[in-house]
Write a protein that holds these residues in place. Structure first.
Motif, PDB file in Angstrom:
ATOM      1  N   LYS A 148     -34.673 -20.064  28.755  1.00  0.00           N
ATOM      2  CA  LYS A 148     -34.444 -18.976  28.249  1.00  0.00           C
ATOM      3  C   LYS A 148     -32.846 -18.544  28.296  1.00  0.00           C
ATOM      4  O   LYS A 148     -32.277 -18.137  27.284  1.00  0.00           O
ATOM      5  CB  LYS A 148     -35.160 -17.857  28.811  1.00  0.00           C
ATOM      6  N   ARG A 149     -32.391 -18.874  29.597  1.00  0.00           N
ATOM      7  CA  ARG A 149     -30.772 -18.822  29.638  1.00  0.00           C
ATOM      8  C   ARG A 149     -30.074 -19.453  28.698  1.00  0.00           C
ATOM      9  O   ARG A 149     -28.984 -18.977  28.042  1.00  0.00           O
ATOM     10  CB  ARG A 149     -30.642 -18.794  31.091  1.00  0.00           C
ATOM     11  N   LYS A 178     -30.915 -20.892  25.994  1.00  0.00           N
ATOM     12  CA  LYS A 178     -31.164 -20.552  24.448  1.00  0.00           C
ATOM     13  C   LYS A 178     -30.146 -19.328  24.224  1.00  0.00           C
ATOM     14  O   LYS A 178     -29.685 -19.063  23.137  1.00  0.00           O
ATOM     15  CB  LYS A 178     -32.797 -19.924  23.992  1.00  0.00           C
ATOM     16  N   GLU A 179     -30.234 -18.375  25.288  1.00  0.00           N
ATOM     17  CA  GLU A 179     -29.589 -17.010  25.048  1.00  0.00           C
ATOM     18  C   GLU A 179     -27.995 -17.378  24.932  1.00  0.00           C
ATOM     19  O   GLU A 179     -27.330 -16.692  24.103  1.00  0.00           O
ATOM     20  CB  GLU A 179     -29.520 -16.145  26.151  1.00  0.00           C
ATOM     21  N   SER A 180     -27.578 -18.399  25.630  1.00  0.00           N
ATOM     22  CA  SER A 180     -26.046 -18.855  25.650  1.00  0.00           C
ATOM     23  C   SER A 180     -25.630 -19.388  24.293  1.00  0.00           C
ATOM     24  O   SER A 180     -24.726 -19.146  23.636  1.00  0.00           O
ATOM     25  CB  SER A 180     -25.921 -19.900  26.762  1.00  0.00           C
ATOM     26  N   HIS A 236     -27.270 -18.679  21.591  1.00  0.00           N
ATOM     27  CA  HIS A 236     -27.530 -17.717  20.483  1.00  0.00           C
ATOM     28  C   HIS A 236     -26.157 -16.893  20.336  1.00  0.00           C
ATOM     29  O   HIS A 236     -25.518 -16.455  19.321  1.00  0.00           O
ATOM     30  CB  HIS A 236     -28.455 -16.810  20.768  1.00  0.00           C
ATOM     31  N   ARG A 237     -25.682 -16.623  21.577  1.00  0.00           N
ATOM     32  CA  ARG A 237     -24.261 -16.071  21.959  1.00  0.00           C
ATOM     33  C   ARG A 237     -23.063 -16.830  21.197  1.00  0.00           C
ATOM     34  O   ARG A 237     -22.101 -16.083  20.636  1.00  0.00           O
ATOM     35  CB  ARG A 237     -23.931 -15.376  23.228  1.00  0.00           C
ATOM     36  N   CYS A 240     -32.630 -26.169  19.636  1.00  0.00           N
ATOM     37  CA  CYS A 240     -32.302 -24.843  19.212  1.00  0.00           C
ATOM     38  C   CYS A 240     -33.239 -24.310  18.284  1.00  0.00           C
ATOM     39  O   CYS A 240     -33.655 -22.943  17.950  1.00  0.00           O
ATOM     40  CB  CYS A 240     -31.070 -25.104  18.399  1.00  0.00           C
TER      41      CYS A 240
END
Length: 350
Positions: A51-52, A54-56, A58-59, A169
């Motif tokens: 999850k982290r 994927k968030e990185s 996305h940012r 991704c």
């Protein structure tokens, strides 16, 4: 839905416009994408780190709204069309979500066609006509030392790396199970003897016997070289400068084993591995992978090899139905009698 507290999967029922009802399997509030649906349920820590990651990503790529990129692909030219479509894209363009259309077909991509694209193109990666990978006795695939027979082999390896990263991704899995050495190279980790067993079992046993032998006669005649067979022509490759003149002894045998291991798994295919890593890391930078082990990275990209149907049954919740509902009993009976391929397809498209 996946519940962190109870570690359960929820089985939802969605009424359809035709008046029928469809069972929809979800994990973590998302539709199950492929057979490895039990992957993150088994490993909560991996779920959080994924999850982290994927968030990185996305940012990194989503400072502005991302448009969907449509690809029109011919089924009988999947690899070539995908290569052309993704080559030359910027990192942000490559990160854009895909919408797949197969030429000559009317299907609309609601996610299933994208997953099918990754499945089909990852199978084509191992097409012997491209000479990119060779199959080991373990069933895993390693870069082919002779891939240079294909003039575009390094560009293709870069494309393969992009496909692996792009699939992650897009919340998809690839049907491409590489040897552990490939994943270790992505993570910049040294290879281990255990990696060789899945790559070349015969060489593994040979090197293991050298490590364990106590009789100096067993290493007599060996030098710091390896034999390389190039289409029937045998050449001698030095493992270190002047290796032909350096004999293997009981004192230096471990150094010999380590150098032989490294040559076989890395040095003999370094150009191919470098190209693969370039493609992969153009989308997922290496520093974002540091929290993952090779086994975890394998699961993130390829998922779980087998479908744990019993686990799914044991951790399923029902709404409008219960475990004794006739339709549910029919479903489990069908799945229990189905092949692994059918189970994979079922979990991919429900």
């Amino acid at each position: 839905r996946y519940s962190k507290k109870s570690k359960t999967l929820s089985l939802f029922v969605s009424p359809q416009s035709v008046g029928q009802q469809t069972l929809v399997l979800k994990v973590g509030g998302q539709h199950v994408k492929n057979s490895p649906c039990t992957l993150y349920v088994h490993n909560k820590g991996l779920l959080e780190r994924r999850k982290r990651l994927k968030e990185s990503l996305h940012r990194r790529y989503s400072s502005s709204p991302l448009e969907t990129r449509q690809l029109s692909l011919r089924r009988d030219h999947m690899f070539e069309d995908g290569f052309v479509a993704l080559s030359g894209l910027t990192e942000k363009s490559l990160y854009q979500p895909l919408r797949i259309k197969f030429v000559g077909e009317l299907g609309s991509d609601a996610g299933g066609l994208t997953r099918e694209f990754y499945d089909l193109v990852s199978r084509e990666i191992f097409n012997e006509g491209y000479a990119l990978f060779s199959r080991c006795d373990s069933g895993l695939f390693r870069p082919n030392r002779r891939s240079f027979v294909n003039p575009e082999h390094l560009q293709f390896f870069t494309f393969v790396g992009k496909i692996c990263a792009k699939a992650f991704c897009d919340d998809c899995y690839i049907n491409a199970h590489f040897t552990p050495a490939v994943y270790r190279y992505l993570l910049a980790l040294p290879c281990q003897m255990a990696d060789l067993e899945l790559d070349d079992a015969s060489l593994y046993r040979s090197l293991k016997s050298i490590v364990e032998v106590e009789n100096p006669a067993a290493v007599e005649g060996l030098t710091f070289t390896v034999s390389d067979d190039v289409f029937g022509e045998i050449s001698e490759v030095e493992l270190m400068p002047g290796g032909k003149q350096i004999s293997v002894t009981m004192e230096n045998k471990l150094d010999y084993v380590e150098r032989t291991l490294n040559w076989h798994l890395i040095e003999s295919v370094r150009n191919q591995l470098d190209a693969f890593k370039t493609g992969f890391c153009c989308l997922i930078p290496p520093h974002l992978l540091k929290s993952f082990s090779t086994e975890e990275l394998t699961r993130l990209l390829c998922g779980q090899v087998t479908v744990d149907l019993q686990f799914v049954k044991d951790h399923t919740l029902y709404r409008r139905y219960d475990a004794k509902s006739l339709q549910v009993l029919w479903l489990w009976t069908l799945l229990e009698e189905s092949s692994h391929t059918f189970l994979s397809n079922f979990l991919q498209f429900v």
